[in-house]
Design a protein around this motif. Structure first.
Motif: not given
Length: 274
Positions: A81-95, A97-103, A107-111
């Motif tokens: 997130a620009d200006g808030r770099p502590w909010e960043r891509l989290n691949t573990a949550d991306t997989v 939360v969406q019950w799916n390891a395959y993009l 698919a949503l890329l989540l923080s």
């Protein structure tokens, strides 16, 4: 042309104006020969060589299309997130939360804040990886003889460090990345199988759901079994568009996705971004 003197070097440099290489940024982006949108909407146009990197800050709603030009690109992507770099891509949550390891498209890329950084809105390849991350200095040195950024076989993490530094970020700010165009599948016994590329001209399009810092390293996937360092050009195009909103099919595609969009909308509304 002689370059032994300052004047000669200057004249030589100026003579390169208008020259084009296979891999280079196009400035202004609107000069890209075949834009995928109205020419005035294009904000980023670049071809990234194999073993190289790029980065850019993109406004919310921007659509970013990555294309594997020759079939051996692998785009290792990090989002902040620009200006808030502590909010960043989290691949573990991306997989998770969406019950799916395959993009795939949708698919949503989540923080790790439960918010959407970007949405995959189109995908013609289907060969991506949210599990392995990118290559490291130690691994590339062991495998290819060198993994430093200036070598013939730079590691993805080393290139992402350089991209991060140019955006005020440090090595500790680098989480695991997502890889596009080189796939991995999980076998029943848990072993990861490298599935390789979908071939030339495969593309994936992301939509920025917040203002983003985007870091990209184009290097071989860490599970690529080929003995040679193999990485071909990656085309990067971005244009102005609009973020996902209620009524878009993506908004209600899943209960988990809807919650993530709502979390994002609530947060941005509180900041004055509707």
């Amino acid at each position: 042309m002689a370059t032994a003197t300052t004047y000669g070097a200057r004249d030589h440099a100026r003579a390169q104006q208008g020259a084009h290489a296979e891999a280079m940024p196009v400035v202004p982006a609107t000069d890209w020969p075949a834009p995928p949108c109205e020419a005035g909407h294009l904000v980023w146009a670049e071809t990234v060589a194999g073993g190289n990197y790029t980065h850019r800050v993109l406004a919310r709603g921007t659509e970013l299309r990555l294309t594997d030009v020759k079939g051996d690109a692998c785009a290792h992507v990090l989002l902040y997130a620009d200006g808030r770099p502590w909010e960043r891509l989290n691949t573990a949550d991306t997989v998770k939360v969406q019950w799916n390891a395959y993009l795939r498209a949708g698919a949503l890329l989540l923080s790790d804040q439960g918010r959407v950084l970007a949405t995959v809105i189109a995908d013609t390849g289907g060969r991506h990886d949210a599990l392995c991350g990118t290559s490291t200095l130690v691994r590339n040195t062991d495998r290819y003889g060198d993994g430093t950024p200036q070598s013939a076989s730079p590691a993805g993490r080393e290139l992402l460090k350089l991209a991060a530094l140019k955006n005020g970020l440090e090595p500790r700010d680098l989480p695991p990345s997502i890889s596009f165009f080189q796939g991995v599948e999980v076998r029943d016994d848990g072993v990861l199988d490298f599935t390789g590329s979908a071939g030339p001209a495969a593309s994936v399009t992301l939509r920025a759901e917040q203002d983003l810092i985007v870091l990209i390293a184009n290097v071989p996937h860490p599970l690529d079994p080929r003995p040679d360092y193999t990485s071909t050009p990656l085309e990067v195009l971005a244009w102005r568009a609009a973020p996902t909103r209620p009524g878009d099919w993506l908004w209600d595609a899943s209960p988990e996705g809807r919650r993530a969009y709502l979390n994002t909308a609530e947060f941005l509304t509180a900041r004055g971004q509707s």
